[in-house]
Design a protein around this motif. Structure first.
Motif, PDB file in Angstrom:
ATOM      1  N   GLY A 202       0.808  -1.209   0.000  1.00  0.00           N
ATOM      2  CA  GLY A 202       0.000   0.000   0.000  1.00  0.00           C
ATOM      3  C   GLY A 202       0.840   1.256   0.000  1.00  0.00           C
ATOM      4  N   THR A 203       2.032   1.161   0.555  1.00  0.00           N
ATOM      5  CA  THR A 203       2.938   2.314   0.583  1.00  0.00           C
ATOM      6  C   THR A 203       3.302   2.753  -0.819  1.00  0.00           C
ATOM      7  OG1 THR A 203       3.852   1.591   2.701  1.00  0.00           O
ATOM      8  CG2 THR A 203       5.154   3.166   1.437  1.00  0.00           C
ATOM      9  N   LEU A 204       3.501   1.782  -1.716  1.00  0.00           N
ATOM     10  CA  LEU A 204       3.839   2.129  -3.102  1.00  0.00           C
ATOM     11  C   LEU A 204       2.785   3.048  -3.700  1.00  0.00           C
ATOM     12  CD1 LEU A 204       5.406   1.720  -5.802  1.00  0.00           C
ATOM     13  CD2 LEU A 204       3.912  -0.259  -6.192  1.00  0.00           C
ATOM     14  N   TYR A 205       1.530   2.685  -3.563  1.00  0.00           N
ATOM     15  CA  TYR A 205       0.457   3.477  -4.163  1.00  0.00           C
ATOM     16  C   TYR A 205       0.318   4.844  -3.490  1.00  0.00           C
ATOM     17  CZ  TYR A 205      -0.776  -0.745  -6.683  1.00  0.00           C
ATOM     18  OH  TYR A 205      -0.741  -1.832  -7.510  1.00  0.00           O
ATOM     19  N   GLU A 206       0.598   4.896  -2.200  1.00  0.00           N
ATOM     20  CA  GLU A 206       0.539   6.186  -1.499  1.00  0.00           C
ATOM     21  C   GLU A 206       1.588   7.155  -2.029  1.00  0.00           C
ATOM     22  OE1 GLU A 206       1.061   5.117   2.535  1.00  0.00           O
ATOM     23  OE2 GLU A 206      -0.955   4.266   2.776  1.00  0.00           O
ATOM     24  N   LEU A 207       2.652   6.641  -2.582  1.00  0.00           N
ATOM     25  CA  LEU A 207       3.742   7.492  -3.047  1.00  0.00           C
ATOM     26  C   LEU A 207       3.423   8.227  -4.340  1.00  0.00           C
ATOM     27  CD1 LEU A 207       6.797   5.174  -2.263  1.00  0.00           C
ATOM     28  CD2 LEU A 207       6.127   7.261  -1.049  1.00  0.00           C
ATOM     29  N   PHE A 208       2.496   7.693  -5.156  1.00  0.00           N
ATOM     30  CA  PHE A 208       2.261   8.381  -6.437  1.00  0.00           C
ATOM     31  C   PHE A 208       0.794   8.709  -6.714  1.00  0.00           C
ATOM     32  CE2 PHE A 208       1.827   3.927  -7.699  1.00  0.00           C
ATOM     33  CZ  PHE A 208       0.824   3.942  -8.657  1.00  0.00           C
ATOM     34  N   LEU A 209      -0.149   8.133  -5.957  1.00  0.00           N
ATOM     35  CA  LEU A 209      -1.550   8.463  -6.165  1.00  0.00           C
ATOM     36  C   LEU A 209      -1.956   9.690  -5.354  1.00  0.00           C
ATOM     37  CD1 LEU A 209      -3.214   4.918  -6.018  1.00  0.00           C
ATOM     38  CD2 LEU A 209      -2.492   6.202  -8.046  1.00  0.00           C
ATOM     39  N   ASP A 210      -3.178  10.168  -5.586  1.00  0.00           N
ATOM     40  CA  ASP A 210      -3.726  11.260  -4.778  1.00  0.00           C
ATOM     41  C   ASP A 210      -4.077  10.724  -3.389  1.00  0.00           C
ATOM     42  OD1 ASP A 210      -7.182  11.062  -5.058  1.00  0.00           O
ATOM     43  OD2 ASP A 210      -5.844   9.723  -6.168  1.00  0.00           O
ATOM     44  N   THR A 211      -4.491  11.592  -2.502  1.00  0.00           N
ATOM     45  CA  THR A 211      -4.758  11.183  -1.123  1.00  0.00           C
ATOM     46  C   THR A 211      -5.953  10.239  -1.012  1.00  0.00           C
ATOM     47  OG1 THR A 211      -6.051  13.215  -0.802  1.00  0.00           O
ATOM     48  CG2 THR A 211      -3.747  13.241  -0.089  1.00  0.00           C
ATOM     49  N   ASP A 212      -6.855  10.267  -2.003  1.00  0.00           N
ATOM     50  CA  ASP A 212      -8.015   9.369  -1.998  1.00  0.00           C
ATOM     51  C   ASP A 212      -7.690   8.031  -2.661  1.00  0.00           C
ATOM     52  OD1 ASP A 212     -10.738   8.929  -1.267  1.00  0.00           O
ATOM     53  OD2 ASP A 212     -11.323   9.170  -3.359  1.00  0.00           O
ATOM     54  N   LYS A 213      -6.454   7.901  -3.165  1.00  0.00           N
ATOM     55  CA  LYS A 213      -5.973   6.668  -3.809  1.00  0.00           C
ATOM     56  C   LYS A 213      -6.881   6.256  -4.966  1.00  0.00           C
ATOM     57  CE  LYS A 213      -3.706   3.724  -1.186  1.00  0.00           C
ATOM     58  NZ  LYS A 213      -3.320   2.748  -0.136  1.00  0.00           N
ATOM     59  N   GLN A 214      -7.127   7.203  -5.861  1.00  0.00           N
ATOM     60  CA  GLN A 214      -7.866   6.918  -7.086  1.00  0.00           C
ATOM     61  C   GLN A 214      -6.884   6.400  -8.133  1.00  0.00           C
ATOM     62  OE1 GLN A 214     -11.344   7.342  -7.956  1.00  0.00           O
ATOM     63  NE2 GLN A 214     -11.436   7.265  -5.726  1.00  0.00           N
ATOM     64  N   TYR A 215      -6.931   5.098  -8.387  1.00  0.00           N
ATOM     65  CA  TYR A 215      -5.994   4.486  -9.325  1.00  0.00           C
ATOM     66  C   TYR A 215      -6.676   4.302 -10.682  1.00  0.00           C
ATOM     67  CZ  TYR A 215      -2.169   1.384 -10.807  1.00  0.00           C
ATOM     68  OH  TYR A 215      -1.105   0.813 -11.465  1.00  0.00           O
ATOM     69  N   SER A 216      -7.124   5.412 -11.231  1.00  0.00           N
ATOM     70  CA  SER A 216      -7.757   5.419 -12.545  1.00  0.00           C
ATOM     71  C   SER A 216      -7.663   6.836 -13.095  1.00  0.00           C
ATOM     72  CB  SER A 216      -9.219   4.960 -12.458  1.00  0.00           C
ATOM     73  OG  SER A 216      -9.952   5.795 -11.586  1.00  0.00           O
ATOM     74  N   CYS A 217      -8.064   6.979 -14.344  1.00  0.00           N
ATOM     75  CA  CYS A 217      -7.946   8.252 -15.052  1.00  0.00           C
ATOM     76  C   CYS A 217      -8.640   9.389 -14.305  1.00  0.00           C
ATOM     77  CB  CYS A 217      -8.573   8.084 -16.434  1.00  0.00           C
ATOM     78  SG  CYS A 217      -8.691   9.580 -17.407  1.00  0.00           S
ATOM     79  N   ALA A 218      -7.910  10.466 -14.071  1.00  0.00           N
ATOM     80  CA  ALA A 218      -8.504  11.669 -13.492  1.00  0.00           C
ATOM     81  C   ALA A 218      -9.251  12.445 -14.585  1.00  0.00           C
ATOM     82  CB  ALA A 218      -7.429  12.535 -12.851  1.00  0.00           C
ATOM     83  N   TYR A 219      -9.923  13.510 -14.186  1.00  0.00           N
ATOM     84  CA  TYR A 219     -10.706  14.306 -15.128  1.00  0.00           C
ATOM     85  C   TYR A 219     -10.299  15.764 -14.965  1.00  0.00           C
ATOM     86  CZ  TYR A 219     -14.839  16.064 -17.624  1.00  0.00           C
ATOM     87  OH  TYR A 219     -15.682  16.686 -18.507  1.00  0.00           O
ATOM     88  N   PHE A 220      -9.603  16.280 -15.985  1.00  0.00           N
ATOM     89  CA  PHE A 220      -9.021  17.612 -15.898  1.00  0.00           C
ATOM     90  C   PHE A 220      -9.940  18.633 -16.561  1.00  0.00           C
ATOM     91  CE2 PHE A 220      -5.523  14.774 -15.206  1.00  0.00           C
ATOM     92  CZ  PHE A 220      -4.671  15.449 -14.353  1.00  0.00           C
ATOM     93  N   THR A 221     -10.734  19.325 -15.742  1.00  0.00           N
ATOM     94  CA  THR A 221     -11.547  20.414 -16.276  1.00  0.00           C
ATOM     95  C   THR A 221     -10.656  21.552 -16.757  1.00  0.00           C
ATOM     96  OG1 THR A 221     -11.782  21.325 -14.036  1.00  0.00           O
ATOM     97  CG2 THR A 221     -13.501  19.825 -14.816  1.00  0.00           C
TER      98      THR A 221
END
Length: 408
Positions: free
Chosen positions: A133-152
């Protein structure tokens, strides 16, 4: 050496690539161009060139992971960008594909690999999602969304873009307070918790990842909502009950084409008569294909990104209404760029968690995935399906209004 030189002379026309062979011979390819990277690489032994020529999709990544292909000017993202930007999907040249024999063998192999029966699905998921879980905390957002973000706005930071992604999806679901929602492939629970907090839904999230399940349950408990947002370790094929809404984000890539009709049939059976589902998945801009060997071997065993035609065909005859399809072209490329930069910044911690080879593997994964969205044939599809003809309004205004309200 001659074959790799010929290969690269055809592959690199804009931008510069300098290659130092294992014997010290230097070759230069391309023409300087301000819009393309300037990269220098070195092969450390005599076998690298032949392996890459025979199957670049597999061997290039393995040689980089093993420290046999060194990037001495720029970084691996620059190298992948240089090669893919010279071979954009819309140009239709596909210089970097392996030989027809490799492709034919791969097609047979991938048809077997992507069957994804239940007994294999959990193992495939664990390979990737049960990492530290530490790996994902290092590069994801704080909510740990591991999918495409949406850039308005492309300038938005990752936290804002992931919040906007959840609002974008929630608005399409048109959830009313008290509705029951099923989240298939719930990850670390962020979407399920959001739909309860923002929309008042009661949510069941299902996953095959034991590590994600632990985190999701702990989050719901910490927020005092575990009676309204529940998480279970269960295959979607074993879920029972009826739901007003179904959402699935970043899970369909692991279903496998032979199971697509099973997936949609199950979703239809789980939806109420007026139910709505929203499927968010990586997809192909071209027709059906195969997953490259490197990704299958190291990152997503059993994974496959569907063509839109495969998604649409799979739900035909289910008596569901295909009410909305959106194509996100650039958003995942921007997301992956941020993940890549955060991974580079966290190098020492990742090496401590695993080792140098794992770190290089993860870099190559993020670099290659980002390039596939910037220059290749990948995108994201958001597909909305309903049981009833009037389950959602007949115009899309409700989506925009709902999204604005959720952002505010």
């Amino acid at each position: 050496m001659a074959l790799i030189d010929l290969f690269l002379s055809r592959a690199v026309r804009k931008g510069r690539l300098s290659l130092t062979h294992h014997d010290g011979t230097v070759r230069e390819f391309g023409t300087p161009d301000p819009g393309y990277p300037d990269v220098a690489i070195r092969f450390t032994d005599s076998r690298v060139a032949g392996q890459i020529v025979r199957n670049p999709a597999l061997a290039a990544g393995e040689c980089f992971m093993d420290g046999r292909l060194l990037v001495e000017k720029g970084d691996v993202r620059d190298l992948v960008e240089l090669l893919t930007a010279n071979d954009k999907w819309e140009a239709g040249r596909a210089n970097l594909n392996p030989s027809w024999l490799v492709r034919a063998a791969g097609a047979v192999k991938h048809r077997v690999d992507r069957i994804n029966m239940e007994r294999r699905s959990k193992k495939n998921v664990a390979h990737h999602y049960d990492l530290s879980g530490t790996l994902y905390e290092l590069f994801l957002d704080t909510d740990k969304q591991y999918s495409c973000a949406y850039f308005t706005d492309p300038q938005n930071d990752l936290e804002r873009a992931q919040r906007d992604k959840k609002a974008h999806i929630a608005a399409k679901l048109a959830i009313e307070p008290g509705m029951k929602v099923l989240d298939i492939g719930c990850g670390w629970g962020g979407m399920a918790l959001y739909l309860h907090q923002k929309c008042g839904a009661e949510v069941l999230g299902v996953t095959l990842s034991e590590e994600q399940l632990k985190v999701a349950r702990a989050r719901a408990e910490a927020l005092g909502v575990s009676d309204k947002v529940k998480f279970e370790l269960i295959d979607y094929r074993r879920v029972e009950g009826r739901f007003d809404r179904i959402v699935s984000v970043g899970m369909f890539e692991h279903v496998g084409p032979p199971q697509y009709r099973t997936f949609f049939r199950k979703c239809r059976d789980l939806l109420t008569e007026d139910g709505v589902m929203l499927l968010h998945t990586i997809g192909r801009l071209s027709g059906p294909g195969v997953t490259d060997d490197w990704t299958t071997k190291y990152i997503f065993p059993g994974g496959y990104n569907p063509a839109l035609s495969e998604i649409v065909r799979a739900q035909e005859g289910m008596r569901m209404f295909l009410t909305d399809v959106e194509v996100l072209r650039c958003h995942y490329g921007w997301t992956l760029d941020i993940w890549y930069e955060r991974t580079v910044a966290a190098k020492d911690r990742i090496v401590d968690l695993y080792d140098e080879r794992f770190y290089r593997m993860w870099l190559f994964y993020l670099a290659g995935a980002g390039a596939a969205f910037r220059n290749g044939g990948l995108c994201n599809y958001q597909v909305q399906l309903t049981r009833g003809r009037l389950s959602v309004p007949v115009t899309r205004d409700y989506m925009f209004e709902g999204e604005r309200a959720l952002r505010d």
